[in-house]
Design an enzyme around this catalytic site. Structure first.
Site, short mmCIF file in Angstrom:
data_model
loop_
_atom_site.label_atom_id
_atom_site.label_comp_id
_atom_site.label_asym_id
_atom_site.label_seq_id
_atom_site.Cartn_x
_atom_site.Cartn_y
_atom_site.Cartn_z
N CYS A 338 0.94 -1.39 0.03
CA CYS A 338 -0.18 0.18 -0.09
C CYS A 338 0.84 1.16 -0.07
O CYS A 338 1.29 1.36 -0.89
CB CYS A 338 -1.01 0.08 1.17
SG CYS A 338 -2.27 1.02 0.99
N HIS A 424 -3.68 -5.04 1.25
CA HIS A 424 -3.39 -5.62 2.45
C HIS A 424 -4.02 -7.18 2.44
O HIS A 424 -4.71 -7.54 1.87
CB HIS A 424 -4.12 -4.84 3.51
CG HIS A 424 -3.90 -3.32 3.69
ND1 HIS A 424 -2.48 -3.19 3.94
CD2 HIS A 424 -4.37 -2.28 3.05
CE1 HIS A 424 -2.46 -1.80 3.91
NE2 HIS A 424 -3.54 -1.31 3.56
#
Length: 505
Positions: A338, A424
Site C-alpha cells: 500500500c 493488504h
C-alpha cells in the site's frame, strides 16, 4: 441470554479489545447469538467489510470470534490519525471529512445519534452485544461530549466493567481512581473490575482485590493471567516493540532462519500485514526504526502508511531510505504494501492536496502514483504465481503508470528483488506466502531455510481466539458476568469519593 455490556479500560491498551474478543468467542461457542460493538475507534489498523465500508481491525477480529463477517455496524465511527493534530473521520464505513482534536468535539453530538442507532439495531438482531470502550472513561475533560464510554453507557442503558493492566503497575489505583473520578450517575453503571496480564502468585494479589472491593463496593470479576501465546491482531503497532521479535516463532524446519525487517513508520497503517510471516516456523520478524537494523535482514517490508509523503520524508531523514536502496541494490528482496508500495515508485503526485503535496519516491519500481480525493475500498480476488489470492484495499493512491511486470494478475509490481502491491492481507494467503518465502530465501542466499508446507494462518488466528475464550472461561466469574449482562448493575452501589474537594458525591 439477552442483554449488553460495555468493557471500559483504565488506559489505552489495558485489555479492552482482548476481553471483548474473549467474551464474544466464549458466548459464541456456547451457542449465543453475540455481536461486538465499538462506537468510536481511533486506529490506522483497519479492514474493508463485505458491505463495502471501513472499520477498525479489532472489531473485525471480534466479529470473527463471534462467527460473523465484519460489518460497518460493529464500528460506526473510526478516526484515522494523519498527524498528531488531525484525523480522518470514517462514519458508517465511509470517509466524512477531517477533524482536529478540538473540532471533533463539536461533531460528537450528531455522532451520538449515529452510534446509539447502530447499537440499537444490533441489540434487536442479536441476543447479546459486547461493547468496547475507547481510551479510558477517566478522561473527564472529555466526558461532556463522550460517545464511546460513559456517554454511550448512559444513552444506551449499559452496565460497565472496567479492565486494568497490572503489567503496567499500579492497577489497584487505576481501577479505584477510574471509578472515583466519575460523577455519581456514571459510577452507578460500574458493575465490577477485571485485572489483566497478571504474573505471579494469585494469593499475593487477593488481599488487594478484597480491599478494592471494600473501598468501592464492587467485585473483581476475574484476574486474567499473562499469556505469551497471544500476539496476533494487535490494535496498534505500538504494541510491538521495535527490535523485538514479533510473535513466538517456531524453530526452523531447515538449518537457517529467515530474517524480516518491517520498517515501523511514524504513521504506519495495517501493521498486522506482517503477522502472517511471523506465524511461519523459522521466520523472525522485527519492527525496525533505524538503518543498522536492515544490514542483516533477508527481506525488508515497507508497510502501509496513513501519511505516505510525510513518512517517505522520515525515511530520508533517518537514513532508512538509503538503507532500503542499498538492500535492493545487492539483489536482496524488498516488499512494499500500500503506502510502502507507493514509496518504492518514481513519483507521487498529489494534485488535490490529499496529503502534503508531490514527492519523489525511492525509484526502486518503475511506478507513478496519483492521490485521488475519494478513497478506494475493495475486497479483490486474483491469482499470483499460480496461487489463488484475496485481500483488501484501502488507499487514495492510484497507479497511473507502471513499467514493471505485475505481481498479481492485473495488480502490483514485480521487479525481481523489489515487489509491491496495494493489497493488504495478501500474506494471509497460505500458498502465496509459502511461494514468497521460497523466493526470498533464494534471493537472500538462505539455502538452508525450508518453508513449512502446512502453516494455516486462518487456523493460527482461530486458535488464538480460542485461547482468549479459554482464559475468560477459566479465570472470570462467567456466571456473575452473565448476570450483569442479563440484569444490569445492582441497585444501591456506593458512590466513591477521592476525599478531594470537588470530587463526586
Amino acid at each position: 441470554m439477552h442483554g449488553a455490556l460495555l468493557v471500559a479500560g483504565t488506559t489505552s491498551d489495558a485489555g479492552k479489545s482482548a476481553l471483548v474478543t474473549g467474551i464474544c468467542r466464549l458466548l459464541a461457542r456456547r451457542g449465543v447469538a453475540v455481536a461486538p460493538f465499538k462506537a468510536q475507534n481511533m486506529s490506522n489498523n483497519s479492514v474493508v467489510t463485505l458491505d463495502g465500508g471501513e472499520i477498525g481491525r479489532a472489531q473485525a477480529v471480534q466479529a470473527f470470534a463471534c462467527g460473523l463477517a465484519p460489518s460497518v455496524a460493529f464500528n460506526p465511527v473510526l478516526l484515522k490519525p494523519g498527524s498528531d493534530r488531525s484525523s480522518q473521520v470514517v462514519v458508517r464505513g465511509r470517509v466524512d471529512g477531517t477533524v482536529s482534536a478540538r473540532s471533533y468535539q463539536h461533531r460528537k453530538a450528531a455522532l451520538l445519534d449515529v452510534v446509539t442507532a447502530s447499537l440499537a439495531d444490533l441489540r434487536a438482531r442479536y441476543d447479546v452485544v459486547i461493547c468496547e470502550g475507547a481510551g479510558s472513561p477517566a478522561e473527564i475533560n472529555l466526558r461532556a461530549n463522550d460517545i464511546a464510554n460513559m456517554g454511550l453507557a448512559q444513552a444506551a442503558d449499559l452496565p460497565v466493567v472496567i479492565v486494568g493492566d497490572i503489567d503496567r503497575g499500579g492497577v489497584l489505583a487505576h481501577l479505584f481512581g477510574t471509578l472515583a473520578v466519575l460523577d455519581p450517575a456514571d459510577q452507578a453503571r460500574i458493575a465490577g473490575f477485571v485485572v489483566n496480564k497478571f504474573r505471579g502468585d494469585p494469593t499475593l494479589l487477593a488481599p488487594g482485590l478484597d480491599q478494592l472491593g471494600a473501598l468501592t463496593g464492587r467485585p473483581t470479576l476475574g484476574v486474567l493471567p499473562w499469556e505469551e501465546r497471544l500476539w496476533l491482531d494487535a490494535e496498534d503497532s505500538l504494541s510491538a516493540v521495535a527490535d523485538g521479535v514479533l510473535g513466538r516463532p517456531a524453530p526452523p524446519l531447515g538449518s537457517q532462519w529467515l530474517r524480516v525487517a518491517v520498517v515501523r513508520l511514524p504513521r504506519i497503517s495495517n501493521a498486522t500485514d506482517a503477522e502472517a510471516l511471523a506465524a511461519e516456523p523459522g521466520v523472525a520478524v522485527r519492527y525496525v526504526t533505524e538503518p543498522s537494523r536492515l544490514t542483516d535482514a533477508d527481506l525488508v517490508v515497507l508497510p502501509g502508511s496513513k501519511a505516505t509523503v510525510s513518512d517517505l520524508a522520515w525515511l530520508r531523514r533517518t537514513g532508512l531510505a538509503d538503507a532500503v536502496r542499498g538492500h535492493a541494490a545487492v539483489g536482496r528482496p524488498v516488499l512494499g504494501i500500500c503506502g510502502g508500495y507507493q514509496m518504492l515508485g518514481r513519483r507521487i503526485l498529489d494534485p488535490h492536496r490529499v496529503e502534503s503535496g508531490d514527492a519523489d519516491g525511492l525509484g526502486l519500481l518503475d511506478l507513478d502514483v496519483t492521490f485521488d480525493v475519494e478513497k478506494h475500498l475493495g475486497n479483490p480476488e486474483s491469482t499470483a504465481w499460480g496461487e489463488a489470492v484475496r485481500g483488501y484495499e484501502i488507499h487514495h493512491g492510484r497507479v497511473v503508470r507502471s513499467g514493471d511486470p505485475h505481481l498479481l494478475d492485473g495488480e502490483g509490481s514485480d521487479a525481481g528483488a523489489v515487489l509491491g502491491t496495494h493489497w493488504h492481507g495478501l500474506l494471509e494467503n497460505d500458498g502465496f506466502r509459502r511461494a514468497l518465502l521460497r523466493r526470498v530465501a533464494d534471493q537472500a542466499g538462505r539455502t538452508g531455510f525450508v518453508p513449512a508446507p502446512d502453516t494455516s494462518f486462518a487456523a493460527h488466528r482461530a486458535a488464538q481466539l480460542d485461547v482468549l475464550a479459554d482464559l475468560v472461561e477459566t479465570h472470570i466469574d462467567v456466571r456473575a458476568l452473565e448476570h450483569v449482562i442479563n440484569h444490569g448493575v445492582p441497585a444501591g452501589l456506593p458512590v466513591v469519593t477521592t476525599g478531594l474537594a470537588g470530587s463526586p458525591g
